[in-house]
Design a protein around this motif. Structure first.
Motif, PDB file in Angstrom:
ATOM      1  N   GLY A  12       2.812   5.878  -1.701  1.00  0.00           N
ATOM      2  CA  GLY A  12       2.703   4.468  -1.364  1.00  0.00           C
ATOM      3  C   GLY A  12       1.300   3.968  -1.617  1.00  0.00           C
ATOM      4  N   LYS A  13       0.999   2.805  -1.036  1.00  0.00           N
ATOM      5  CA  LYS A  13      -0.328   2.214  -1.220  1.00  0.00           C
ATOM      6  C   LYS A  13      -0.746   1.490   0.052  1.00  0.00           C
ATOM      7  CE  LYS A  13       1.602  -1.945  -3.261  1.00  0.00           C
ATOM      8  NZ  LYS A  13       1.629  -2.831  -4.392  1.00  0.00           N
ATOM      9  N   ILE A  14      -2.036   1.246   0.158  1.00  0.00           N
ATOM     10  CA  ILE A  14      -2.588   0.502   1.289  1.00  0.00           C
ATOM     11  C   ILE A  14      -2.727  -0.946   0.855  1.00  0.00           C
ATOM     12  CG2 ILE A  14      -4.556   0.242   2.823  1.00  0.00           C
ATOM     13  CD1 ILE A  14      -5.039   3.249   2.494  1.00  0.00           C
ATOM     14  N   VAL A  15      -2.164  -1.852   1.653  1.00  0.00           N
ATOM     15  CA  VAL A  15      -2.211  -3.275   1.322  1.00  0.00           C
ATOM     16  C   VAL A  15      -2.949  -4.026   2.424  1.00  0.00           C
ATOM     17  CG1 VAL A  15      -0.123  -3.271  -0.082  1.00  0.00           C
ATOM     18  CG2 VAL A  15       0.056  -3.645   2.358  1.00  0.00           C
ATOM     19  N   HIS A  16      -3.555  -5.134   2.033  1.00  0.00           N
ATOM     20  CA  HIS A  16      -4.301  -5.981   2.960  1.00  0.00           C
ATOM     21  C   HIS A  16      -3.509  -7.255   3.192  1.00  0.00           C
ATOM     22  CE1 HIS A  16      -7.833  -8.738   3.893  1.00  0.00           C
ATOM     23  NE2 HIS A  16      -7.751  -7.898   4.905  1.00  0.00           N
ATOM     24  N   LYS A  17      -3.047  -7.449   4.432  1.00  0.00           N
ATOM     25  CA  LYS A  17      -2.297  -8.646   4.795  1.00  0.00           C
ATOM     26  C   LYS A  17      -2.789  -9.151   6.147  1.00  0.00           C
ATOM     27  CE  LYS A  17       1.875  -6.810   4.373  1.00  0.00           C
ATOM     28  NZ  LYS A  17       3.318  -6.599   4.384  1.00  0.00           N
ATOM     29  N   ASP A  18      -2.948 -10.446   6.254  1.00  0.00           N
ATOM     30  CA  ASP A  18      -3.277 -11.075   7.549  1.00  0.00           C
ATOM     31  C   ASP A  18      -4.493 -10.439   8.215  1.00  0.00           C
ATOM     32  OD1 ASP A  18      -1.014 -12.686   7.184  1.00  0.00           O
ATOM     33  OD2 ASP A  18       0.259 -11.223   8.196  1.00  0.00           O
ATOM     34  N   ASP A  19      -5.550 -10.232   7.451  1.00  0.00           N
ATOM     35  CA  ASP A  19      -6.801  -9.655   7.963  1.00  0.00           C
ATOM     36  C   ASP A  19      -6.621  -8.271   8.568  1.00  0.00           C
ATOM     37  OD1 ASP A  19      -8.226 -11.881   7.168  1.00  0.00           O
ATOM     38  OD2 ASP A  19      -7.933 -12.896   9.085  1.00  0.00           O
ATOM     39  N   SER A  20      -5.638  -7.520   8.080  1.00  0.00           N
ATOM     40  CA  SER A  20      -5.420  -6.164   8.555  1.00  0.00           C
ATOM     41  C   SER A  20      -4.906  -5.323   7.388  1.00  0.00           C
ATOM     42  CB  SER A  20      -4.402  -6.157   9.690  1.00  0.00           C
ATOM     43  OG  SER A  20      -4.414  -4.919  10.340  1.00  0.00           O
ATOM     44  N   TYR A  21      -4.924  -4.013   7.552  1.00  0.00           N
ATOM     45  CA  TYR A  21      -4.480  -3.109   6.512  1.00  0.00           C
ATOM     46  C   TYR A  21      -3.220  -2.374   6.932  1.00  0.00           C
ATOM     47  CZ  TYR A  21      -8.959  -3.918   4.280  1.00  0.00           C
ATOM     48  OH  TYR A  21     -10.020  -4.514   3.682  1.00  0.00           O
ATOM     49  N   TYR A  22      -2.309  -2.181   6.002  1.00  0.00           N
ATOM     50  CA  TYR A  22      -1.054  -1.516   6.256  1.00  0.00           C
ATOM     51  C   TYR A  22      -0.760  -0.524   5.145  1.00  0.00           C
ATOM     52  CZ  TYR A  22      -0.447  -5.567   9.270  1.00  0.00           C
ATOM     53  OH  TYR A  22      -0.632  -6.527  10.220  1.00  0.00           O
ATOM     54  N   PHE A  23       0.019   0.500   5.473  1.00  0.00           N
ATOM     55  CA  PHE A  23       0.472   1.449   4.458  1.00  0.00           C
ATOM     56  C   PHE A  23       1.870   1.026   4.041  1.00  0.00           C
ATOM     57  CE2 PHE A  23       2.575   5.381   3.106  1.00  0.00           C
ATOM     58  CZ  PHE A  23       1.702   5.761   2.095  1.00  0.00           C
ATOM     59  N   GLU A  24       2.053   0.828   2.769  1.00  0.00           N
ATOM     60  CA  GLU A  24       3.350   0.397   2.238  1.00  0.00           C
ATOM     61  C   GLU A  24       3.921   1.540   1.402  1.00  0.00           C
ATOM     62  OE1 GLU A  24       3.953  -2.802  -0.984  1.00  0.00           O
ATOM     63  OE2 GLU A  24       3.894  -3.856   0.931  1.00  0.00           O
ATOM     64  N   GLU A  25       5.058   2.087   1.863  1.00  0.00           N
ATOM     65  CA  GLU A  25       5.667   3.205   1.147  1.00  0.00           C
ATOM     66  C   GLU A  25       6.399   2.702  -0.086  1.00  0.00           C
ATOM     67  OE1 GLU A  25       8.004   5.901   3.410  1.00  0.00           O
ATOM     68  OE2 GLU A  25       6.707   5.733   5.164  1.00  0.00           O
ATOM     69  N   LYS A  26       6.475   3.574  -1.082  1.00  0.00           N
ATOM     70  CA  LYS A  26       7.233   3.255  -2.292  1.00  0.00           C
ATOM     71  C   LYS A  26       8.711   3.317  -1.970  1.00  0.00           C
ATOM     72  CE  LYS A  26       4.067   4.634  -5.895  1.00  0.00           C
ATOM     73  NZ  LYS A  26       3.868   5.481  -7.071  1.00  0.00           N
ATOM     74  N   THR A  27       9.465   2.450  -2.602  1.00  0.00           N
ATOM     75  CA  THR A  27      10.920   2.455  -2.361  1.00  0.00           C
ATOM     76  C   THR A  27      11.653   3.004  -3.557  1.00  0.00           C
ATOM     77  OG1 THR A  27      11.017   0.172  -3.133  1.00  0.00           O
ATOM     78  CG2 THR A  27      10.900   0.553  -0.770  1.00  0.00           C
ATOM     79  N   GLY A  48      -0.989   9.945   1.940  1.00  0.00           N
ATOM     80  CA  GLY A  48       0.162   9.313   1.305  1.00  0.00           C
ATOM     81  C   GLY A  48      -0.196   8.680  -0.021  1.00  0.00           C
ATOM     82  N   VAL A  49      -1.346   8.046  -0.106  1.00  0.00           N
ATOM     83  CA  VAL A  49      -1.796   7.454  -1.364  1.00  0.00           C
ATOM     84  C   VAL A  49      -2.092   8.556  -2.373  1.00  0.00           C
ATOM     85  CG1 VAL A  49      -3.649   6.143  -2.466  1.00  0.00           C
ATOM     86  CG2 VAL A  49      -2.666   5.335  -0.318  1.00  0.00           C
ATOM     87  N   TYR A  50      -2.761   9.617  -1.928  1.00  0.00           N
ATOM     88  CA  TYR A  50      -3.103  10.728  -2.817  1.00  0.00           C
ATOM     89  C   TYR A  50      -1.841  11.386  -3.376  1.00  0.00           C
ATOM     90  CZ  TYR A  50      -4.903  15.209  -4.410  1.00  0.00           C
ATOM     91  OH  TYR A  50      -5.199  16.311  -5.159  1.00  0.00           O
ATOM     92  N   GLU A  51      -0.824  11.522  -2.531  1.00  0.00           N
ATOM     93  CA  GLU A  51       0.425  12.154  -2.968  1.00  0.00           C
ATOM     94  C   GLU A  51       1.350  11.161  -3.663  1.00  0.00           C
ATOM     95  OE1 GLU A  51       1.906  13.891   0.621  1.00  0.00           O
ATOM     96  OE2 GLU A  51       0.557  15.622   0.481  1.00  0.00           O
ATOM     97  N   ASN A  52       0.863   9.954  -3.911  1.00  0.00           N
ATOM     98  CA  ASN A  52       1.592   8.908  -4.632  1.00  0.00           C
ATOM     99  C   ASN A  52       2.882   8.508  -3.907  1.00  0.00           C
ATOM    100  OD1 ASN A  52       1.712   7.051  -6.652  1.00  0.00           O
ATOM    101  ND2 ASN A  52       2.709   8.397  -8.116  1.00  0.00           N
TER     102      ASN A  52
END
Length: 64
Positions: A49-64, A43-47
């Motif tokens: 979204g991005k991977i975000v670091h929140k609350d000592d964990s990692y999440y994938f955040e899609e573009k809106t 998903g990051v490679y295909e642009n």
């Protein structure tokens, strides 16, 4: 009823069967986790979204 050797063999087989099922579940969980992270990287490679670091964990955040 059972001799000492038969009892030891039964316990050994039970322990081996239990460990095998435990290792199998662990392997399946690690495979699902690896697939999730691989999908995030695609998903990051295909642009998408991005991977975000929140609350000592990692999440994938899609573009809106």
């Amino acid at each position: 009823m059972f001799t000492d050797l038969e009892y030891i063999l039964m316990v050994a087989v039970a322990v081996l069967l239990w460990r095998n099922s435990d290792v199998k579940r662990w392997g399946e969980r690690e495979e699902r986790r690896a697939n999730k992270y691989a999908n995030w990287l695609v998903g990051v490679y295909e642009n998408k979204g991005k991977i975000v670091h929140k609350d000592d964990s990692y999440y994938f955040e899609e573009k809106t």
